[in-house]
Scaffold this active site. Structure first.
Site, short mmCIF file in Angstrom:
data_model
loop_
_atom_site.label_atom_id
_atom_site.label_comp_id
_atom_site.label_asym_id
_atom_site.label_seq_id
_atom_site.Cartn_x
_atom_site.Cartn_y
_atom_site.Cartn_z
N TRP A 157 0.83 -1.21 0.00
CA TRP A 157 0.00 0.00 0.00
C TRP A 157 0.86 1.26 0.00
O TRP A 157 0.39 2.35 -0.28
CB TRP A 157 -0.95 0.00 1.21
CG TRP A 157 -0.26 0.21 2.56
CD1 TRP A 157 0.82 -0.48 3.04
CD2 TRP A 157 -0.60 1.16 3.58
NE1 TRP A 157 1.16 -0.04 4.30
CE2 TRP A 157 0.31 0.97 4.66
CE3 TRP A 157 -1.57 2.14 3.70
CZ2 TRP A 157 0.25 1.74 5.83
CZ3 TRP A 157 -1.63 2.90 4.87
CH2 TRP A 157 -0.72 2.71 5.91
N ASP A 158 2.13 1.10 0.32
CA ASP A 158 3.07 2.22 0.31
C ASP A 158 2.92 3.03 -0.99
O ASP A 158 3.00 4.25 -1.00
CB ASP A 158 4.53 1.73 0.38
CG ASP A 158 4.80 0.80 1.55
OD1 ASP A 158 3.87 0.09 1.98
OD2 ASP A 158 5.96 0.74 2.01
N GLU B 245 0.41 -2.95 12.47
CA GLU B 245 0.58 -4.41 12.38
C GLU B 245 0.89 -5.06 13.73
O GLU B 245 1.07 -6.27 13.79
CB GLU B 245 1.66 -4.74 11.36
CG GLU B 245 1.22 -4.37 9.94
CD GLU B 245 2.33 -4.47 8.92
OE1 GLU B 245 3.52 -4.41 9.33
OE2 GLU B 245 2.02 -4.59 7.73
N LYS C 9 2.49 -0.01 16.46
CA LYS C 9 3.63 0.17 15.56
C LYS C 9 3.46 1.52 14.87
O LYS C 9 4.37 2.30 14.71
CB LYS C 9 3.60 -0.97 14.55
CG LYS C 9 4.81 -1.14 13.70
CD LYS C 9 4.62 -2.40 12.85
CE LYS C 9 5.79 -2.69 11.97
NZ LYS C 9 5.48 -3.77 11.01
N GLN C 10 2.25 1.79 14.43
CA GLN C 10 1.87 3.10 13.92
C GLN C 10 0.39 3.29 14.26
O GLN C 10 -0.32 2.30 14.44
CB GLN C 10 2.11 3.22 12.43
CG GLN C 10 1.30 2.28 11.56
CD GLN C 10 1.69 2.42 10.10
OE1 GLN C 10 2.53 1.69 9.60
NE2 GLN C 10 1.07 3.37 9.41
O1 IFM Z 1 3.67 -1.54 3.94
C1 IFM Z 1 4.56 -1.51 5.00
C2 IFM Z 1 3.82 -1.87 6.26
O2 IFM Z 1 2.81 -0.92 6.51
C3 IFM Z 1 4.74 -1.93 7.42
N1 IFM Z 1 5.79 -2.87 7.17
C4 IFM Z 1 6.57 -2.52 5.98
C5 IFM Z 1 5.70 -2.47 4.75
C6 IFM Z 1 6.53 -2.10 3.52
O3 IFM Z 1 7.06 -0.82 3.67
#
Ligand code: IFM
Length: 760
Positions: free
Chosen positions: A337-338, A477, A577-578
């Site tokens: 999704w980045d 996550e 984590k976020q």
């Molecule tokens: O897409 C991200 C995820 O939100 C967190 N772990 C790393 C991935 C790739 O950057």
């Protein structure tokens, strides 16, 4: 003339070899090459990648971006001694990546263990003008005495992805005493790669020969060089690949060689000039200029534009952007999704055609997404959490070791991190709002919106007298398998609502869809804020215990919490984590007041470790929108430090692409206050105390605009009339106009129309 930054590597250090190999990687969106030194070091990972070139090495593996045969390595022997900076003395050192023209340069003055001094200059670039082209030069000057110099270089197909070999060697050949060529094929026979190279020395008095064994085809040059004389090796490389095999392999390889020969006739300097001209256009269209008391700020912005350009396969809508760009093997080169949320905005507001390509990548992979939904018993399209060249799910099955059980933990993202579906829909809508590209919306856009909306309508379940979305993972996550994740529910609602709206707008008749979406939109549970405005992240979050996270926050990004607690334990606490809710506040600004955003920041910040590189920058943007520009600046700088800070290992396996996008977004969406609110462009610039001026280009619909903000005065130059909101007041702008912030602040204070959205 723009004064674009130069990124420097402060000194040779075995610990930071891979960090600088990533952050100084060169590329052009078609290929990326890590900035490994010419000479080998055991810790150093070389890497060359072609966008979209994936292969699965075997059972229990996923497709990964192939690390191609190496072309950058050169064995350098000086008077019988192998050149390595691990011995002798480095008398002077300069290493830099010149963002203006894309050239990576190193100059070393080296004293060999026998006391003789040498100067070594190397330079290379990946051409932005001719995508398959890489050019390198290495010059050697013995300073104290005549020297015997031996150079060995060529195409080294012993390169692997951490031991996984993807390519079979089909043939290697030498042509005309100067050209080497290797033809390779992926082990599944789907793709062929041809690497052609020319190696020429500036001196006629060298002995040259060739060797081809053990997957390496090499040119060997040796000569005696008088003290003070310089010899230069010029190496040009042309790298192509194909799936379509209409031409015979021989003809195709011969054509590649002919292309290389045309370049060889031009030479390094002229090829560099062509590439530099292409870079000039990028800087013209996308550079963000700041006048700051700290020149690292401008560096960070140039770094971001550099990598956002080199990571993006603008030439190919069948490829998208990997989480590490084309700079390393992290996340196996997969697409997350980045792309839609962190990377697409930069392209959307600078080169919207590229944003369109990125969305077409999803559209072209719809079949895989439909299939994934179907397999799980849902309608519509469930896009894979991680993808490669097709729409197939590529998330690896296992991740880190569980500290309690000692076994590897399963990765649950492919099963439940479904918000990517709504993220893609969000990006489709943002694209249309910024471009009004009706043709795209009518065709690809609407299909994407309807398929994704259909997924959500099937995914929601009847519970507690309403529709709910169960068993998901939000962007955070550290919290898995929850019900009614606020981010997911709100974004899913947005997805369905937009699908409906655009169907009506574009006259697409589907009575069943309309009825279903009415039911979904009226009955889907949207978590509600408490009296202070805080939204619960999910159904159970508020009831979980909180712990003091300070020591983990101090090491944000390192996931040190997992050294003390298992994932299952983390899941049962308020440990993020976020922060999903802050992310939600960022993406759907019209749904939340600044007071609600501030309340969510205050609540979630102490509970957020920022172990994700996608975290801090978003907190920064929301902080800026809430009016705390200095707080936002601190968060923005922390985001910059993810790749450009002092940690020698944070970027070993590639840069953090999303964090790079967020450097740009943090400034444009944070300090310049850009938001799309109800489809309209809003700006509300306010600069951190360190900054005197901010200036940037912006594409909005059919207008090319430039904004410059200095001394609280905004100058807007627009190639076409544009309606936009400045500090909460809607205006029509055309040509060149200036606006003083203070005039707007008065009007904000005097009206209720801004809903307190802007801080004075
Ligand atoms: O897409 C991200 C995820 O939100 C967190 N772990 C790393 C991935 C790739 O950057």
């Amino acid at each position: 003339m723009l004064n674009v930054s130069v990124l420097t590597d402060p000194g040779f250090c075995p610990h930071s070899l891979n960090k600088f190999a990533s952050v100084m990687a060169c590329g052009n969106g078609y290929m990326g090459i890590r900035a490994a030194h010419e000479e080998d070091y055991t810790q150093q990972t070389r890497g060359m990648y072609l966008a979209g070139l994936y292969h699965r090495a075997g059972r229990n593996e996923t497709n990964e971006l192939i690390n191609l045969p190496d072309i950058t390595g050169i064995e350098i022997e000086l008077d019988g001694v192998n050149f390595t900076l691990l011995s002798g003395d480095i008398l002077s050192w300069q290493r830099e990546l010149d963002f203006a023209n894309g050239e990576l340069r190193r100059t070393v003055l080296w004293r060999a263990p026998d006391g003789k001094r040498y100067r070594l200059d190397s330079r290379r670039f990946v051409s932005l003008a001719q995508l398959p082209l890489v050019a390198m030069q290495l010059s050697i000057t013995p300073l104290d005495a005549a020297s015997q110099v031996v150079l060995k270089t060529g195409i080294d197909a012993t390169q692997t992805n951490s031991g996984r070999q993807h390519l079979d060697e089909v043939s290697v050949r030498v042509f005309d005493q100067h050209y080497l060529q290797g033809v390779y094929e992926t082990q599944d026979r789907a793709t062929e790669v041809v690497i052609s190279t020319s190696c020429r020395l500036s001196s006629d008095s060298s002995d040259s020969c060739f060797s081809a064994k053990n997957r390496r085809v090499m040119a060997h040059h040796s000569l005696t060089l008088p003290a003070g004389d310089t010899v230069t090796l010029e190496k040009l490389v042309w790298i192509t690949h194909r799936k379509d095999k209409t031409l015979s392999q021989e003809t195709w390889a011969r054509n590649a060689l002919a292309d290389l020969k045309v370049c060889a006739a031009k030479g390094y300097a002229s090829l560099l000039e062509n590439s530099a001209r292409a870079w000039e256009n990028v800087w013209r269209d996308a550079r963000v200029d700041v006048t700051s008391t700290d020149k690292q700020d401008q560096m960070a912005l140039d770094y971001a534009v550099w990598h956002l350009t080199t990571m993006t396969p603008a030439h190919d809508e069948r490829s998208s952007i990997a989480a590490k760009g084309l700079t390393g093997e992290g996340y196996k080169g997969h697409i997350f999704w980045d792309t839609e949320i962190f990377l697409l905005p930069f392209h959307l507001f600078t080169r919207p055609q590229i944003a369109r390509n990125l969305l077409r990548y999803r559209w072209l992979n719809l079949a895989g997404a439909r299939e994934k939904a179907r397999r799980n018993g849902w309608p519509g399209a469930l896009f894979p959490w991680e993808s490669a060249a097709s729409g197939q799910e590529e998330t690896p099955e296992f991740a880190a070791i569980n500290i309690r059980t000692g076994t590897r933990q399963k990765v649950a993202s492919a099963l439940a991190e479904h918000h990517i579906v709504a993220d893609i829909a969000w990006a489709v809508v943002a694209y249309w709002q910024a471009t009004r590209d009706d043709a795209f919306m009518r065709n690809e856009g609407l299909t994407l919106l309807m398929e994704t909306a259909t997924f959500w309508m099937g995914r929601a379940v009847e519970a507690n007298g309403r529709l709910e979305i169960h068993d998901v993972i939000g962007p955070d996550e550290y919290t898995e398998h929850v019900n009614n994740n606020a981010y997911t529910n709100y974004l899913a609602w947005h997805n369905v609502s937009c699908a409906r709206q655009f169907m009506t707008m574009f006259g697409r008749d589907d009575a069943a869809f309309l009825a279903n979406s009415t039911r979904f939109l009226t009955r889907l549970w949207l978590p509600e804020a408490n009296a202070e405005g805080v939204l619960p992240q999910d159904d159970t979050f508020m009831a979980k215990p909180a712990i003091d996270l300070s020591r983990y926050k101090a090491k944000a990004g390192k996931q040190t919490i997992l050294l003390d607690y298992s994932r299952a334990e983390v899941n049962e606490m308020q440990i993020l984590k976020q922060a999903d809710v802050v992310m939600l506040n960022y993406l759907l600004p019209e749904r939340f007041t600044p007071q609600q955003c501030a309340a969510n920041l205050a609540f979630y910040e102490p509970r957020t470790i920022h172990d994700s590189s996608l975290s801090k920058a978003i907190h920064g943007i929301v902080t800026a929108r809430c009016g705390d520009t200095e707080g936002a600046y601190v968060l923005w700088r922390d985001g910059v430090a993810i790749d450009l800070g002092d940690d020698p290992h944070s970027s070993d396996d590639g840069i953090h692409a999303a964090a790079t996008g967020a450097i740009w977004s943090g400034v444009i969406q944070g300090f310049a206050g850009l938001q799309i609110v109800e489809g309209e462009l809003h700006l509300a610039p306010k600069l951190p105390a360190h900054w005197r001026k901010l200036s940037f280009p912006l594409r909005w619909r059919n207008a090319q605009m430039r904004f410059s903000f200095e001394d609280d005065v905004l100058t807007v130059e627009s190639s076409a009339p544009v309606t936009l909101s400045l500090w909460g007041k809607t205006l029509n702008v055309s040509g060149l106009q200036t606006f003083a912030r203070k005039d707007f602040l008065t009007s904000i204070a005097g009206t209720a129309t801004t809903e307190g959205r802007y801080d004075a």
